[in-house]
Design a protein around this motif. Structure first.
Motif, short mmCIF file in Angstrom:
data_model
loop_
_atom_site.label_atom_id
_atom_site.label_comp_id
_atom_site.label_asym_id
_atom_site.label_seq_id
_atom_site.Cartn_x
_atom_site.Cartn_y
_atom_site.Cartn_z
N ILE A 125 56.32 36.38 43.19
CA ILE A 125 54.94 37.25 43.65
C ILE A 125 54.03 36.56 43.25
CG2 ILE A 125 53.64 39.33 43.57
CD1 ILE A 125 56.52 40.90 43.44
N VAL A 126 53.08 36.05 44.15
CA VAL A 126 52.12 35.20 43.96
C VAL A 126 50.63 35.84 44.35
CG1 VAL A 126 53.27 33.04 44.37
CG2 VAL A 126 52.05 34.06 46.12
N GLY A 127 50.55 36.91 44.40
CA GLY A 127 49.66 37.91 44.84
C GLY A 127 49.82 39.41 45.17
N ILE A 128 48.78 40.32 44.61
CA ILE A 128 49.15 41.68 44.59
C ILE A 128 47.93 42.36 44.59
CG2 ILE A 128 49.46 41.87 42.28
CD1 ILE A 128 52.02 43.74 42.99
N THR A 129 47.74 43.53 45.22
CA THR A 129 46.66 44.40 45.34
C THR A 129 47.30 45.57 45.63
OG1 THR A 129 45.32 42.58 46.61
CG2 THR A 129 44.49 44.87 46.35
N PRO A 130 47.58 46.29 44.41
CA PRO A 130 48.36 47.72 44.39
C PRO A 130 47.39 48.53 45.06
CG PRO A 130 48.51 46.59 42.23
CD PRO A 130 47.62 45.69 43.02
N PRO A 131 47.80 49.64 45.69
CA PRO A 131 49.20 49.68 46.47
C PRO A 131 49.26 48.98 47.77
CG PRO A 131 48.00 51.71 46.60
CD PRO A 131 47.09 50.58 45.52
N HIS A 132 48.48 48.08 48.12
CA HIS A 132 48.24 47.90 49.51
C HIS A 132 48.73 46.36 50.11
CE1 HIS A 132 45.81 51.36 49.76
NE2 HIS A 132 45.01 51.11 48.80
N LEU A 133 48.98 45.36 48.94
CA LEU A 133 49.31 44.04 49.61
C LEU A 133 50.28 43.29 48.50
CD1 LEU A 133 48.87 41.97 51.90
CD2 LEU A 133 46.85 41.17 50.22
N VAL A 134 51.32 42.95 48.75
CA VAL A 134 52.15 41.89 48.06
C VAL A 134 52.28 40.74 48.79
CG1 VAL A 134 54.54 41.64 46.86
CG2 VAL A 134 53.38 44.02 46.98
N SER A 135 52.00 39.67 48.30
CA SER A 135 52.26 38.19 48.69
C SER A 135 53.29 37.51 48.09
CB SER A 135 51.04 37.51 48.69
OG SER A 135 49.97 38.27 49.60
#
Length: 180
Positions: A93-103
């Protein structure tokens, strides 16, 4: 004999020309409506330990060896797998914007090498969430030639649909308290 060689050469030239005109990137994406809020869905995605409950590939190989490293979940979580029947690879997991996006950076190591990006986006909507699972990557000349005969969308699209359906089932059962 020369006619056969000329036909083979012409066929190879056509395949190379068609492949050269194909885009140098691909994208596969599927979406599903889930009757649960993003906060209920995100933990299933940003915690690789929970992928065994929904990933379409987890049950393909009973001898699958899993390795977890880095963070327990979220940014920096790492999951590697290797089996006899399944491809081998690693995700981080290299990017995350909880609770809307997981890269997620996805590296396949066997039977061929490939590096792609996967992304899960969770968009709230009345009564739930639209979950989109996508994967993008570069296509070398060899993969563009292969794409003439094998579509990435057809190869993994159905698996994305199965995984999203499993996420929906798990999230909606969790929301209703039905854990059976």
């Amino acid at each position: 004999m020369w006619i056969v060689l000329a036909l083979v050469a012409a066929l190879i030239a056509v395949v190379l020309l068609v492949a050269a005109m194909k885009p140098d990137t691909f994208r596969v994406a599927r979406s599903i409506a889930v009757g649960a809020p993003p906060e209920a869905i995100m933990p299933m995605i940003d915690d690789f330990h929970r992928w065994t409950g929904w990933s379409p590939w987890e049950k393909l190989d009973t001898d699958l060896k899993r390795t977890y490293a880095g963070a327990d979940n979220g940014l920096g979580a790492i999951y590697a797998w290797e089996g006899k029947k399944a491809v081998a690879g690693r995700m981080e997991i290299v990017g995350i914007t909880p609770p809307h996006l997981v890269s997620i950076k996805l590296d396949i190591t066997r039977p061929f090498k490939a590096s792609n990006m996967a992304e899960f986006s969770l968009r709230p909507e009345a009564g739930g969430t639209i979950v989109t699972w996508s994967m993008t990557g570069r296509q070398t000349l060899v993969s563009r030639i292969m794409s003439i005969f094998f579509s990435m969308d057809r190869l993994v699209g159905k698996d994305f649909e199965t995984g999203l359906s499993n996420i929906r089932q798990n999230a909606e059962h969790q929301e209703t308290g039905d854990h059976g």
